[in-house]
Scaffold this motif. Sequence first.
Motif, mmCIF file in Angstrom:
data_model
loop_
_atom_site.group_PDB
_atom_site.id
_atom_site.type_symbol
_atom_site.label_atom_id
_atom_site.label_comp_id
_atom_site.label_asym_id
_atom_site.label_seq_id
_atom_site.Cartn_x
_atom_site.Cartn_y
_atom_site.Cartn_z
ATOM 1 N N LEU A 12 1.007 -1.122 0.074
ATOM 2 C CA LEU A 12 -0.133 0.013 -0.042
ATOM 3 C C LEU A 12 0.747 1.427 0.020
ATOM 4 N N ALA A 13 1.877 1.248 0.781
ATOM 5 C CA ALA A 13 2.760 2.502 0.936
ATOM 6 C C ALA A 13 3.379 2.736 -0.240
ATOM 7 N N SER A 14 3.839 1.645 -1.318
ATOM 8 C CA SER A 14 4.552 1.965 -2.306
ATOM 9 C C SER A 14 3.536 2.250 -3.560
ATOM 10 N N THR A 15 2.446 2.063 -3.471
ATOM 11 C CA THR A 15 1.322 2.395 -4.301
ATOM 12 C C THR A 15 1.264 3.905 -4.174
ATOM 13 N N GLN A 25 -2.806 4.764 -20.105
ATOM 14 C CA GLN A 25 -3.485 3.427 -20.043
ATOM 15 C C GLN A 25 -2.853 2.867 -19.004
ATOM 16 N N PHE A 26 -2.404 3.071 -17.921
ATOM 17 C CA PHE A 26 -1.819 2.232 -17.058
ATOM 18 C C PHE A 26 -2.448 2.475 -15.554
ATOM 19 N N SER A 27 -2.672 1.262 -14.863
ATOM 20 C CA SER A 27 -3.134 1.487 -13.825
ATOM 21 C C SER A 27 -2.698 0.413 -12.715
ATOM 22 N N VAL A 28 -2.703 0.813 -11.256
ATOM 23 C CA VAL A 28 -2.353 0.243 -10.240
ATOM 24 C C VAL A 28 -3.006 0.223 -8.990
ATOM 25 N N GLU A 29 -3.396 -1.106 -8.646
ATOM 26 C CA GLU A 29 -4.070 -1.307 -7.572
ATOM 27 C C GLU A 29 -3.300 -2.056 -6.165
ATOM 28 N N ALA A 30 -3.606 -1.750 -4.890
ATOM 29 C CA ALA A 30 -2.978 -2.442 -3.700
ATOM 30 C C ALA A 30 -3.701 -2.488 -2.737
ATOM 31 N N SER A 31 -3.694 -3.480 -1.833
ATOM 32 C CA SER A 31 -4.218 -3.734 -1.002
ATOM 33 C C SER A 31 -3.566 -4.398 0.317
ATOM 34 N N VAL A 32 -3.840 -4.059 1.627
ATOM 35 C CA VAL A 32 -3.341 -4.827 2.850
ATOM 36 C C VAL A 32 -4.505 -5.015 3.723
ATOM 37 N N VAL A 33 -4.852 -5.934 3.975
ATOM 38 C CA VAL A 33 -6.109 -6.309 4.906
ATOM 39 C C VAL A 33 -5.550 -7.222 6.237
ATOM 40 N N ASP A 57 -1.780 -5.219 -7.932
ATOM 41 C CA ASP A 57 -2.213 -5.380 -9.195
ATOM 42 C C ASP A 57 -1.638 -4.063 -10.122
ATOM 43 N N ALA A 58 -0.859 -4.472 -11.174
ATOM 44 C CA ALA A 58 -0.575 -3.372 -12.294
ATOM 45 C C ALA A 58 -0.810 -3.576 -13.444
ATOM 46 N N GLY A 67 -3.439 -4.815 -26.944
ATOM 47 C CA GLY A 67 -2.522 -5.519 -25.922
ATOM 48 C C GLY A 67 -2.648 -5.219 -24.611
ATOM 49 N N ARG A 68 -2.364 -6.079 -23.508
ATOM 50 C CA ARG A 68 -2.619 -5.718 -22.252
ATOM 51 C C ARG A 68 -1.381 -6.694 -21.482
ATOM 52 N N GLY A 69 -0.665 -5.927 -20.564
ATOM 53 C CA GLY A 69 0.119 -6.597 -19.745
ATOM 54 C C GLY A 69 -0.147 -6.316 -18.184
ATOM 55 N N SER A 70 -0.030 -7.281 -17.536
ATOM 56 C CA SER A 70 -0.442 -7.257 -16.150
ATOM 57 C C SER A 70 0.729 -7.876 -15.243
#
Length: 405
Positions: A12-15, A25-33, A57-58, A67-70
Motif C-alpha cells: 500500500l505504501a509503495s502504491t 492507459q496504466f493502472s495500479v491497485e494495492a491492498s493490505v488487509v 495489481d499493475a 495489448g494488455r500486460g499485467s
Amino acid sequence: MNRSLAVAALTLASTLALPRPSLAQFSVEASVVPAFESLSPDGSSNDSRGTIDGGLDAEALFASRRGRGSYTLDAGTHASPGDWSFLQHDALLTWRLGDTAGAHAFVGVSGTLRRNGDAWAAADYDAVGAKANFVFRPRSGLTLRAGARADARRFGELPALDHVDGPGFASALLNLPSRTTLIGEVLLGGKRYAGETVLVPDGEAATEAATHTGAGRGRGTGGMGPAVRPAGFTALTAGDDAAGQLTWLLRAAQSLDERTGLSLQYTRRTVFGSVPPVVVTTPALFFEDGVYDDPYASDASAVRAALKRVFAGGAEAAIEGYWLDKAYVATVALDETGEPRADGALRADTAWRAAAWASVPILGQHAGALSLALDLGWEYTRHRSNDAFYSYDAHTVRAGLSAAY
C-alpha cells in the motif's frame, strides 16, 4: 516479521508513493488487509490468531488497447499453527485479434512464481502457460465463448507433482430484457503428471518422508494445520499417468434495481483417469484453489449465492453464501490418531460458508486519480469431514485498506 508479511505491509505504501505515469492507459491497485481468525477444531479448544493479506495489481494497455500486460503480487499468512505464509508473482501478456464489435479472439502467455513458508515450502512451484479464447456475438444479448489453455507447473521438491494441465471450455451468456443474465459453461480438462515414484516407508522414517513429499499431515504442530502424516502411512505412487475432469456450471444473475443484484450459481465436477500421485497438505480455510487442492482429485458439487449493492457515493456491500460437497477418489481418511480409518473410507468433505463485506471510499472526489477505500469483512466457515483433522469451525473478521491509481 516474515518475508510475506513484510511484502504485504509495503504494497500500500509503495502504491501511494508512485509518481503519475506518463502512459495514460496504466493502472495500479494495492491492498493490505489484516484479519483475526478463530479456529475451532471439532472436539478441541479454540485457536485464535492474526493473519494478513496483501496484494498489488499493475496493468498496462497498449497498441490501441489490443495489448494488455499485467503483474500481480499476492502475499499473506494463514491462521493454522506454523509458518503458512505465501508469496506469489503472476505475469500475463495478452493480445486481442479482431474488433470487439464482431468475432474476436485473445491469445496470451503467463508465468507464475510461488514460494511458501516453512510449513509447506516443499510445495513451492514455478509455472508457464499459454491460452487462446474466442468470442462471438451472433445477436444482441447473446455471447458465445470458447477457449483452451495449457499450464506447465514444476514443483522443486515434489517432482511427482510436476504436470501439464490443459483445460478447454465453451460457454454461452444470455442477457434478457428482464435484466436477467443466464450463463452456462462446460469445461473439459486433462492433466498429465510427471509420474516419479514417491515411497513413504513404514516406521519412524515415514514422518520425515511425508514431510518432504507433502503427502499428508498429523498433529505434529498442534491444533489445526499440522505438518505431516504420522508414521505407518504409505504415500501413493504413480507412473506417467493422466487425469481428467468434466465440470459444468449454471449461473443466473438478476438486477433488482439500478444498484442491486442477486446471483445464484451451481457447479458440478466429475473426475476420471489416474489420481494425483501426492496430495499436498493445506492449512485450514484453504480449499478449491485449483492447484494445491487438486481439482482432479475429487468429485464435487457447489452452490454460490450473493446479494450485492452499490451505493450512490461509490460504497459497495454484499452478503454471500457458499456450499461445497467433495468426494475424494483416492485419498484415505484418517482417524483421530492419524491412522487410516478402520473401514478404509476415502475422504469426503462438506463445507458451508457465510460472508458479508463492504468497501467504503474514504477520500471522496478530492484525491484526483488516487482512490482509497476501507475494506471490511466477516466470514463464518463450517468444514466437516470423515478425516478427523479437517473438521472445524472458523470465524474471520477483516479490516484493511485498498488503493487504486
